[in-house]
Design a protein around this motif. Structure first.
Motif, PDB file in Angstrom:
ATOM      1  N   GLY A 102      -0.451  34.551 -24.540  1.00  0.00           N
ATOM      2  CA  GLY A 102       0.112  34.819 -23.226  1.00  0.00           C
ATOM      3  C   GLY A 102       1.604  34.630 -23.100  1.00  0.00           C
ATOM      4  O   GLY A 102       2.161  34.816 -22.015  1.00  0.00           O
ATOM      5  N   GLU A 103       2.296  34.250 -24.198  1.00  0.00           N
ATOM      6  CA  GLU A 103       3.750  34.104 -24.128  1.00  0.00           C
ATOM      7  C   GLU A 103       4.400  35.477 -24.000  1.00  0.00           C
ATOM      8  O   GLU A 103       3.986  36.439 -24.648  1.00  0.00           O
ATOM      9  CB  GLU A 103       4.279  33.405 -25.377  1.00  0.00           C
ATOM     10  N   GLY A 104       5.432  35.554 -23.170  1.00  0.00           N
ATOM     11  CA  GLY A 104       6.117  36.826 -23.009  1.00  0.00           C
ATOM     12  C   GLY A 104       7.436  36.668 -22.285  1.00  0.00           C
ATOM     13  O   GLY A 104       7.726  35.625 -21.692  1.00  0.00           O
ATOM     14  N   GLY A 105       8.261  37.704 -22.334  1.00  0.00           N
ATOM     15  CA  GLY A 105       9.546  37.680 -21.646  1.00  0.00           C
ATOM     16  C   GLY A 105      10.533  38.607 -22.308  1.00  0.00           C
ATOM     17  O   GLY A 105      10.160  39.541 -23.030  1.00  0.00           O
ATOM     18  N   ASP A 106      11.835  38.346 -22.078  1.00  0.00           N
ATOM     19  CA  ASP A 106      12.877  39.161 -22.671  1.00  0.00           C
ATOM     20  C   ASP A 106      13.501  38.441 -23.854  1.00  0.00           C
ATOM     21  O   ASP A 106      13.008  37.406 -24.303  1.00  0.00           O
ATOM     22  CB  ASP A 106      13.931  39.542 -21.634  1.00  0.00           C
ATOM     23  N   VAL A 107      14.611  38.970 -24.362  1.00  0.00           N
ATOM     24  CA  VAL A 107      15.218  38.415 -25.568  1.00  0.00           C
ATOM     25  C   VAL A 107      15.746  37.002 -25.333  1.00  0.00           C
ATOM     26  O   VAL A 107      15.688  36.143 -26.234  1.00  0.00           O
ATOM     27  CB  VAL A 107      16.336  39.352 -26.079  1.00  0.00           C
ATOM     28  N   ILE A 108      16.224  36.715 -24.137  1.00  0.00           N
ATOM     29  CA  ILE A 108      16.721  35.370 -23.831  1.00  0.00           C
ATOM     30  C   ILE A 108      15.558  34.384 -23.773  1.00  0.00           C
ATOM     31  O   ILE A 108      15.646  33.261 -24.282  1.00  0.00           O
ATOM     32  CB  ILE A 108      17.515  35.369 -22.514  1.00  0.00           C
TER      33      ILE A 108
END
Length: 636
Positions: free
Chosen positions: A66-72
């Motif tokens: 479930g981990e997710g997000g943008d490059v930062i």
């Protein structure tokens, strides 16, 4: 502390940092179709890749944890940094100068603690390199030359020299504005009787970098005859330097490891240098600790290790003496966390790569790596070498010594194969060897990991095979019923349950007792491997963690299924009921994911992040469609 980084600078950093390039520095990504990429998740242990990257949207998401997000977000999580620290790191990579604002005014950037520690290490490394050319470093230069390394080699590996004195480096760095606290935190100084003193004194110095090339610590080799001082001294544990997850030379070897799907693990700094200079650019070494779990995770991500049939290889080189053999045996205990093939390369005369290069040249180092043998074979043959195989007594003793090694091989096919090879090496009857291996077999208590377990490579729909477990809250009665019924079918009718049950994941059994039973079934080989119901139940019982789990298994074995039975179906179970049981467990897990995604969307909306909302909405639609399919097909 630094002020807030200007929003336009954050956007500039994000735009200048292609997410596939940045993540590709940490793990191997392969095409997943539709412009997406996939790899092994760096945030949880898995054997089948569920970590997805969408370059067109600059987003990543793992269907397993479930981990997710943008490059930062990725840099923040993978490096354990704050938001500002992550932006600063990416800005440095993209050569963007950041501006900080506080109270509406632009102010001079004040670096974060991590950035300050990196700057201190960089300044120390530069100082050490300059000192290598001084008269006091003569012993260091002679040591390098004696090991076959010239000035160009020293420059390539950024080798330096720590002067023989108490506080040369401390005084220099303090004069440049670093504080005593920063020098202590970075591990560059120690507390002496009259103040701070240099940690490294009269030592040849190797800088140790992270995967991105930032210097996070140092290793120093003693040049004096002081026996009270350790021969090798490393940076202590710091916010930057964690020896359990540091690999010397990884910054230089990373691209070769990814492209060749191979890594050569050696024992020291000079061995890494020798291998690289000899043309083996995948060489790395641990720093003051044995090869362990965190190192394995790093190499698995870089090699894309997920299937034993891939060409990826991990080659360990050890000294040919008893210490080297013991090191190989230690690796054996960890090796089976690898899916890829693992090998050992030992020079018969006991020469390490550095000595071998000096004695016989670059080609000999490459030949050593090419002469590798599989780790299992090496460990078994090491056991056999301690016995006289020319006598019946020696053969029997050797068999009893090697049988536990073969029995400890978790992969059933490999275990059977090595039992056959052991028979040939000993010159004993195959059945005798197999019987001894069975007697030596330990009770297997293999804990399934997320993404693993029987059938994990056959997800019934994209992203649905690795739904994370629900938080530690009360498990709804409906979910308890569904999980219990699925376990009953698996235990009572393993032939009918087969791959349908094996495709379910550990994290889909949210009641702890149910999860323990699932683990016992998985450790017994899964339902699909059951030859007979009775034999399978015995294996499951033997694989149970303790008596409480065995009691639960017994209870499930005798409890009737919640389905109407007739005289014709008394000794069997209808296939439709099996499919309904297994699919209902999967549906509960999918519904948990849907609830979680909705909550995440609400948070993203409250935070004013439309990109994150859009990404979450796409995932939500996928799970909703899959849930609808399950309900329609099985009437759930």
């Amino acid at each position: 502390m630094a002020g807030r980084i200007r929003d336009e600078d954050v956007r500039a950093v994000r735009d200048a940092s292609p997410i596939d390039d940045v993540i590709g520095e940490y793990l191997q990504l392969r095409s997943a179709g539709g412009g997406n990429l996939k790899g092994l998740c760096p945030f949880h242990d898995e054997k089948s890749p569920s970590f997805n990257v969408t370059p067109s949207r600059g987003m990543y998401y793992c269907f397993g944890c479930g981990e997710g997000g943008d490059v930062i977000t990725f840099i923040t999580k993978i490096e354990g940094l704050s938001f500002n620290e992550s932006v600063e790191r990416l800005a440095k990579r993209a050569r963007i100068e950041l501006r900080y604002a506080e109270g509406g005014y632009t102010k001079r950037a004040v670096s974060s603690e991590r950035a300050r520690l990196l700057e201190a290490n960089q300044a120390a490394a530069q100082y050490y390199r300059e000192q290598l050319a001084t008269p006091g470093a003569r012993a260091g230069r002679e040591l390098l030359a004696g090991r076959g390394f010239d000035q160009s080699a020293a420059e390539k590996f950024r080798i330096g020299y720590a002067p023989d004195g108490w506080d040369h480096l401390v005084r220099l760095l303090l004069s440049r504005g670093f504080t005593e606290r920063e020098l202590m935190t970075a591990g560059l100084a120690s507390q002496g009787q009259r103040g701070l003193i240099d940690r490294f004194r009269h030592r040849l110095i190797w800088p140790i970098a992270d995967v991105g090339g930032e210097i996070i610590g140092f290793g120093g080799r003693r040049l004096s005859d002081d026996k009270n001082s350790p021969k090798y001294l490393n940076t202590p544990e710091t916010p930057l330097y964690k020896k359990s997850s540091v690999l010397y030379g990884l910054d230089l070897a990373r691209r070769e490891i990814v492209s060749q799907q191979k890594a050569v693990v050696v024992e020291g700094y000079t061995d890494v240098m020798a291998c690289h200079l000899a043309g083996e650019g995948t060489a790395i070494a641990t720093c003051g600790t044995s090869f362990g779990e965190e190192h394995i995770k790093i190499l698995r991500r870089l090699t894309g290790d997920r299937n034993q049939f891939l060409s990826a290889k991990i080659v360990f080189t050890f000294d040919g003496d008893s210490a080297g053999q013991k090191a190989a045996l230690r690796v054996f205990t960890e090796d089976q966390r690898f899916v890829t093939q693992t090998y050992v390369a030992v020079q018969p005369e006991g020469l390490d790569p550095c000595d071998l290069r000096m004695a016989r040249g670059d080609a000999a180092v490459r030949d050593l790596v090419d002469s590798r043998v599989q780790l299992f074979e090496f460990v078994i043959r090491t056991q056999l070498a301690e016995h006289d195989l020319n006598t019946p007594e020696g053969q029997v003793q050797a068999l009893r010594a090697a049988a536990p090694v073969v029995a400890g091989i978790r992969d059933d096919a490999l275990r059977q194969g090595y039992a056959l090879r052991l028979s040939g090496w000993l010159g004993l009857d195959e059945q005798v060897v197999r019987a001894e291996v069975r007697r030596a077999a330990p009770r297997r208590e293999r804990t399934a990991v997320s993404g693993g377990g029987p059938g994990a490579h056959r997800p019934p729909s994209p992203g649905a095979a690795a739904v994370p477990a629900a938080p530690a809250v009360e498990v709804p009665a409906r979910d308890r019923y569904r999980q219990r019924e699925a376990l009953k079918v698996a235990l009572q009718y393993p032939g009918a349950a087969g791959a349908l049950f094996d495709d379910l994941e550990l994290n889909e059994f949210t009641l702890p007792a149910h999860a323990l039973v699932w683990q016992a079934i998985a450790a017994a080989g899964g339902c699909a491997a059951a030859r007979s119901a009775d034999e399978f139940r015995e294996k499951v019982m033997a694989s149970a963690a303790d008596d409480r789990v065995r009691g639960m298994i017994n209870e499930l074995l005798v409890e009737p299924l919640q389905v109407r039975r007739t005289a014709k179906t008394r000794d069997q179970v209808e296939q439709h009921y099996v499919e309904t049981c297994m699919s209902s467990v999967r549906l509960s897990a999918v519904e948990r994911r849907i609830s979680l995604l909705r909550a995440q969307m609400l948070r993203a909306g409250a935070a004013g992040d439309p990109d994150a909302q859009a990404a979450l909405f796409g995932q939500l639609q996928q799970y909703q469609q899959y849930a609808a399919q399950l309900k329609s097909r099985y009437g759930l």
